[in-house]
Design a protein around this motif. Sequence first.
Motif, PDB file in Angstrom:
ATOM      1  N   GLY A  44       0.791  -1.223   0.000  1.00  6.90           N
ATOM      2  CA  GLY A  44       0.000   0.000   0.000  1.00  6.90           C
ATOM      3  C   GLY A  44       0.821   1.269   0.000  1.00  6.90           C
ATOM      4  N   TYR A  45       2.139   1.123   0.064  1.00  8.37           N
ATOM      5  CA  TYR A  45       3.058   2.261   0.238  1.00  8.37           C
ATOM      6  C   TYR A  45       3.030   3.211  -0.958  1.00  8.37           C
ATOM      7  N   LYS A  46       3.295   2.692  -2.152  1.00  8.29           N
ATOM      8  CA  LYS A  46       3.343   3.556  -3.336  1.00  8.29           C
ATOM      9  C   LYS A  46       1.976   4.142  -3.686  1.00  8.29           C
ATOM     10  N   PRO A  47       0.892   3.355  -3.633  1.00  8.12           N
ATOM     11  CA  PRO A  47      -0.418   3.964  -3.892  1.00  8.12           C
ATOM     12  C   PRO A  47      -0.762   5.086  -2.917  1.00  8.12           C
ATOM     13  N   ALA A  48      -0.391   4.933  -1.657  1.00  3.29           N
ATOM     14  CA  ALA A  48      -0.674   5.982  -0.674  1.00  3.29           C
ATOM     15  C   ALA A  48       0.120   7.249  -0.986  1.00  3.29           C
ATOM     16  N   MET A  49       1.388   7.080  -1.333  1.00  2.08           N
ATOM     17  CA  MET A  49       2.194   8.250  -1.691  1.00  2.08           C
ATOM     18  C   MET A  49       1.681   8.907  -2.960  1.00  2.08           C
ATOM     19  N   ALA A  50       1.184   8.084  -3.893  1.00  3.34           N
ATOM     20  CA  ALA A  50       0.656   8.636  -5.140  1.00  3.34           C
ATOM     21  C   ALA A  50      -0.525   9.557  -4.877  1.00  3.34           C
ATOM     22  N   ARG A  51      -1.312   9.255  -3.861  1.00  2.20           N
ATOM     23  CA  ARG A  51      -2.434  10.112  -3.505  1.00  2.20           C
ATOM     24  C   ARG A  51      -1.952  11.480  -3.035  1.00  2.20           C
ATOM     25  N   VAL A  52      -0.812  11.503  -2.342  1.00  2.00           N
ATOM     26  CA  VAL A  52      -0.225  12.779  -1.901  1.00  2.00           C
ATOM     27  C   VAL A  52       0.389  13.509  -3.090  1.00  2.00           C
ATOM     28  N   ARG A  53       1.124  12.772  -3.911  1.00  2.00           N
ATOM     29  CA  ARG A  53       1.800  13.394  -5.049  1.00  2.00           C
ATOM     30  C   ARG A  53       0.814  13.982  -6.052  1.00  2.00           C
ATOM     31  N   SER A  54      -0.364  13.361  -6.162  1.00  2.00           N
ATOM     32  CA  SER A  54      -1.366  13.844  -7.111  1.00  2.00           C
ATOM     33  C   SER A  54      -2.176  15.010  -6.564  1.00  2.00           C
ATOM     34  N   GLY A  55      -2.071  15.237  -5.260  1.00  2.00           N
ATOM     35  CA  GLY A  55      -2.857  16.298  -4.647  1.00  2.00           C
ATOM     36  C   GLY A  55      -4.176  15.815  -4.070  1.00  2.00           C
ATOM     37  N   GLU A  56      -4.484  14.528  -4.233  1.00  2.00           N
ATOM     38  CA  GLU A  56      -5.726  13.987  -3.668  1.00  2.00           C
ATOM     39  C   GLU A  56      -5.714  14.118  -2.146  1.00  2.00           C
ATOM     40  N   LEU A  57      -4.538  13.854  -1.562  1.00  2.00           N
ATOM     41  CA  LEU A  57      -4.319  14.084  -0.136  1.00  2.00           C
ATOM     42  C   LEU A  57      -3.366  15.248   0.029  1.00  2.00           C
ATOM     43  N   GLY A  58      -3.570  16.043   1.071  1.00  2.00           N
ATOM     44  CA  GLY A  58      -2.575  17.056   1.415  1.00  2.00           C
ATOM     45  C   GLY A  58      -1.321  16.372   1.921  1.00  2.00           C
ATOM     46  N   TRP A  59      -0.299  17.175   2.235  1.00  2.00           N
ATOM     47  CA  TRP A  59       0.948  16.568   2.706  1.00  2.00           C
ATOM     48  C   TRP A  59       0.657  15.683   3.916  1.00  2.00           C
ATOM     49  N   THR A  60       1.086  14.429   3.841  1.00  2.00           N
ATOM     50  CA  THR A  60       0.833  13.443   4.886  1.00  2.00           C
ATOM     51  C   THR A  60       2.122  12.689   5.155  1.00  2.00           C
ATOM     52  N   ARG A  61       2.532  12.621   6.402  1.00  2.00           N
ATOM     53  CA  ARG A  61       3.773  11.920   6.748  1.00  2.00           C
ATOM     54  C   ARG A  61       3.624  10.420   6.519  1.00  2.00           C
ATOM     55  N   ILE A  62       4.755   9.779   6.293  1.00  2.00           N
ATOM     56  CA  ILE A  62       4.755   8.332   6.096  1.00  2.00           C
ATOM     57  C   ILE A  62       4.204   7.611   7.323  1.00  2.00           C
ATOM     58  N   ASP A  63       4.494   8.090   8.516  1.00  2.00           N
ATOM     59  CA  ASP A  63       3.915   7.469   9.710  1.00  2.00           C
ATOM     60  C   ASP A  63       2.393   7.387   9.596  1.00  2.00           C
ATOM     61  N   ASP A  64       1.789   8.468   9.124  1.00  2.00           N
ATOM     62  CA  ASP A  64       0.331   8.508   9.020  1.00  2.00           C
ATOM     63  C   ASP A  64      -0.169   7.656   7.854  1.00  2.00           C
ATOM     64  N   LEU A  65       0.593   7.646   6.756  1.00  2.00           N
ATOM     65  CA  LEU A  65       0.226   6.769   5.643  1.00  2.00           C
ATOM     66  C   LEU A  65       0.339   5.298   6.053  1.00  2.00           C
ATOM     67  N   HIS A  66       1.407   4.974   6.787  1.00  2.00           N
ATOM     68  CA  HIS A  66       1.566   3.602   7.270  1.00  2.00           C
ATOM     69  C   HIS A  66       0.377   3.190   8.128  1.00  2.00           C
ATOM     70  N   ARG A  67      -0.109   4.101   8.967  1.00  2.00           N
ATOM     71  CA  ARG A  67      -1.234   3.760   9.837  1.00  2.00           C
ATOM     72  C   ARG A  67      -2.514   3.554   9.011  1.00  2.00           C
ATOM     73  N   MET A  68      -2.717   4.385   8.011  1.00  2.00           N
ATOM     74  CA  MET A  68      -3.876   4.209   7.137  1.00  2.00           C
ATOM     75  C   MET A  68      -3.843   2.832   6.470  1.00  2.00           C
ATOM     76  N   ILE A  69      -2.652   2.443   5.975  1.00  2.00           N
ATOM     77  CA  ILE A  69      -2.519   1.150   5.296  1.00  2.00           C
ATOM     78  C   ILE A  69      -2.688   0.012   6.300  1.00  2.00           C
ATOM     79  N   LEU A  70      -2.105   0.167   7.492  1.00  2.00           N
ATOM     80  CA  LEU A  70      -2.233  -0.856   8.529  1.00  2.00           C
ATOM     81  C   LEU A  70      -3.698  -1.119   8.858  1.00  2.00           C
ATOM     82  N   ASP A  71      -4.463  -0.067   9.024  1.00  2.00           N
ATOM     83  CA  ASP A  71      -5.882  -0.230   9.336  1.00  2.00           C
ATOM     84  C   ASP A  71      -6.601  -1.001   8.216  1.00  2.00           C
ATOM     85  N   GLN A  72      -6.224  -0.724   6.974  1.00  2.00           N
ATOM     86  CA  GLN A  72      -6.821  -1.435   5.839  1.00  2.00           C
ATOM     87  C   GLN A  72      -6.465  -2.920   5.875  1.00  2.00           C
TER      88      GLN A  72
END
Length: 233
Positions: A44-72
């Motif tokens: 889930g790492y690259k897809p989550a970062m892609a959401r930030v890079r595309s502007g879909e998500l505002g700047w989000t730290r990897i810690d927070d992206l990791h938690r989002m993926i973990l919950d999934q």
Amino acid sequence: MKPTVLAFDVFGTVVDWHGSIAAEVTQLLPQADPIAFASAWRSGYKPAMARVRSGELGWTRIDDLHRMILDQVLTELKIDHLTEAQKKHLNLAWHRLKPWPDTVRGLTLLKQDFTIVTLSNGNLGLLANMAKNGGLPWDLILSAEVFRHYKPDPQTYLGVCQTFDLKPHEVMLVAAHKDDLEAAHACGLQTAFIERPNEFGPKVTRTDLGQESWTTYHAKDFIDLAAQLKAAS
């Protein structure tokens, strides 16, 4: 021309993320398949970062992206008995990733002749804790968090050059991932590919370890890279 600064990708290049995460999952979730869990979390790492890079998500730290993926992943695996404290502890496993066997010695050798820095998508707190836990002798910790861009955005690679007031060819990216190296190469940086055949765990055989014509160096590990750079002096 030898570089002045060596900038290192971290996850997979410097530390064994798969083995480290699988070990932590084994301790906390003995009913889960640790190999599959680690792979699913990382997928889930690259897809989550892609959401930030595309502007879909505002700047989000990897810690927070990791938690989002973990919950999934926990939801997909129907694991619902963990407390919030246990989830937080597991998410911080990325702060405790173990170095590869050659890492500390190799970095120490390279540090004798070069400035060595991180260039990771991991956030600053994560990288600092990882360095403390693993004895990683960085001269400076740089992160996508500093530049507010995730690799492979050019701003990350060129940000290292700007930090040290160097031209791109005076900086070398060291990584175990060719897409990362290709992006750095396109920005004018030197590149060093490090073979990490076990990065993705015991069930995955990497088929991309061959030498490329466009990489500046190709090494088995950091100790090999240090020897090659020494010989080039």
